[in-house]
Design a protein around this motif. Sequence first.
Motif, PDB file in Angstrom:
ATOM      1  N   LYS A 106      -6.912  19.195 -21.960  1.00 41.65           N
ATOM      2  CA  LYS A 106      -6.982  18.580 -23.286  1.00 41.65           C
ATOM      3  C   LYS A 106      -6.271  17.223 -23.300  1.00 41.65           C
ATOM      4  N   TYR A 107      -5.545  16.927 -22.223  1.00 35.64           N
ATOM      5  CA  TYR A 107      -4.877  15.638 -22.078  1.00 35.64           C
ATOM      6  C   TYR A 107      -5.628  14.782 -21.072  1.00 35.64           C
ATOM      7  N   LYS A 108      -5.485  13.480 -21.219  1.00 35.27           N
ATOM      8  CA  LYS A 108      -6.023  12.541 -20.241  1.00 35.27           C
ATOM      9  C   LYS A 108      -4.859  12.113 -19.347  1.00 35.27           C
ATOM     10  N   TYR A 109      -5.163  11.995 -18.062  1.00 36.08           N
ATOM     11  CA  TYR A 109      -4.138  11.655 -17.080  1.00 36.08           C
ATOM     12  C   TYR A 109      -4.498  10.379 -16.340  1.00 36.08           C
ATOM     13  N   ILE A 110      -3.469   9.601 -16.074  1.00 35.67           N
ATOM     14  CA  ILE A 110      -3.557   8.464 -15.171  1.00 35.67           C
ATOM     15  C   ILE A 110      -2.616   8.783 -14.027  1.00 35.67           C
ATOM     16  N   ILE A 111      -3.123   8.652 -12.807  1.00 34.47           N
ATOM     17  CA  ILE A 111      -2.295   8.916 -11.637  1.00 34.47           C
ATOM     18  C   ILE A 111      -1.937   7.597 -10.962  1.00 34.47           C
ATOM     19  N   LEU A 112      -0.689   7.494 -10.593  1.00 34.45           N
ATOM     20  CA  LEU A 112      -0.183   6.361  -9.840  1.00 34.45           C
ATOM     21  C   LEU A 112       0.110   6.901  -8.451  1.00 34.45           C
ATOM     22  N   GLY A 113      -0.806   6.681  -7.510  1.00 34.65           N
ATOM     23  CA  GLY A 113      -0.718   7.302  -6.196  1.00 34.65           C
ATOM     24  C   GLY A 113      -0.245   6.356  -5.121  1.00 34.65           C
ATOM     25  N   SER A 114       0.613   6.854  -4.262  1.00 37.46           N
ATOM     26  CA  SER A 114       1.170   6.089  -3.130  1.00 37.46           C
ATOM     27  C   SER A 114       1.852   4.809  -3.587  1.00 37.46           C
ATOM     28  N   ILE A 115       2.568   4.879  -4.698  1.00 34.33           N
ATOM     29  CA  ILE A 115       3.229   3.669  -5.178  1.00 34.33           C
ATOM     30  C   ILE A 115       4.536   3.435  -4.434  1.00 34.33           C
ATOM     31  N   ASP A 116       4.879   2.157  -4.310  1.00 31.62           N
ATOM     32  CA  ASP A 116       6.141   1.781  -3.683  1.00 31.62           C
ATOM     33  C   ASP A 116       6.910   0.876  -4.642  1.00 31.62           C
ATOM     34  N   SER A 117       8.059   0.390  -4.213  1.00 29.60           N
ATOM     35  CA  SER A 117       8.925  -0.385  -5.113  1.00 29.60           C
ATOM     36  C   SER A 117       8.262  -1.675  -5.598  1.00 29.60           C
ATOM     37  N   TYR A 136      -5.706  13.944  -7.577  1.00 31.19           N
ATOM     38  CA  TYR A 136      -6.652  12.972  -8.129  1.00 31.19           C
ATOM     39  C   TYR A 136      -7.684  13.617  -9.046  1.00 31.19           C
ATOM     40  N   LYS A 137      -8.019  14.878  -8.805  1.00 25.21           N
ATOM     41  CA  LYS A 137      -9.064  15.518  -9.609  1.00 25.21           C
ATOM     42  C   LYS A 137      -8.646  15.728 -11.072  1.00 25.21           C
ATOM     43  N   TYR A 138      -7.365  15.642 -11.355  1.00 28.82           N
ATOM     44  CA  TYR A 138      -6.896  15.824 -12.731  1.00 28.82           C
ATOM     45  C   TYR A 138      -6.908  14.526 -13.537  1.00 28.82           C
ATOM     46  N   ALA A 139      -7.089  13.411 -12.859  1.00 30.11           N
ATOM     47  CA  ALA A 139      -6.955  12.103 -13.512  1.00 30.11           C
ATOM     48  C   ALA A 139      -8.313  11.487 -13.823  1.00 30.11           C
ATOM     49  N   ASP A 140      -8.306  10.625 -14.814  1.00 27.98           N
ATOM     50  CA  ASP A 140      -9.481   9.812 -15.148  1.00 27.98           C
ATOM     51  C   ASP A 140      -9.370   8.433 -14.518  1.00 27.98           C
ATOM     52  N   ILE A 141      -8.142   7.973 -14.352  1.00 25.60           N
ATOM     53  CA  ILE A 141      -7.881   6.652 -13.783  1.00 25.60           C
ATOM     54  C   ILE A 141      -6.822   6.807 -12.697  1.00 25.60           C
TER      55      ILE A 141
END
Length: 184
Positions: free
Chosen positions: A5-16, A89-94
């Motif tokens: 019921k929520y929309k998710y944005i994933i920030l993957g492999s982020i660094d400083s 990633y499958k849970y995110a829209d972006i």
Amino acid sequence: QFDNKYKYIILGSIDSADLPIVKNAMNNFRHCKYIIVPHEVDANSIKKIESTLNDINMNYIHLSKSKGQNINNYDCVIIDSVGILLELYKYADIAYVGSGFSSGVHSIIEPLAQNCVVCYGPKIDILDEAVEITNLDIGNVINDSKELLNIFKLIEDDNKLLEIQSRGLKYINSNIGATEKIIQ
């Protein structure tokens, strides 16, 4: 635990190097939940993410401490384990794929295959797929937090989101069997 019921944005492999960009975009966009996956899952990287979230008053939980908790009571989930980014990633829209402001963007195929709108920093030359999807207007190079914020806002436009996601899946499907072609 991720509730559809929520929309998710994933920030993957982020660094400083990604943190100032995502910090400003997140601070100006609170209409979703965030999943944050550091490139290196170590105490220093986690602390930098925590500090960034504290600066913008976003509440968070570490995945390792979420058992028995409702993660939807938090703005962000910090992934503090390795090996599950592809599944997330499958849970995110972006998906914002990290390291495009430092050593070079990481895999963009994984979030694309999981039906995410994909964006990343400008250092894409090390990854042919990133260059290709950018040229095909499937992926989005982000140069600053304002551009990232504009991508985040797509989550509120179901039609535009679906249009971009379908272009990504079409690209993925058109490349099915590439390994077999290379072997032949």
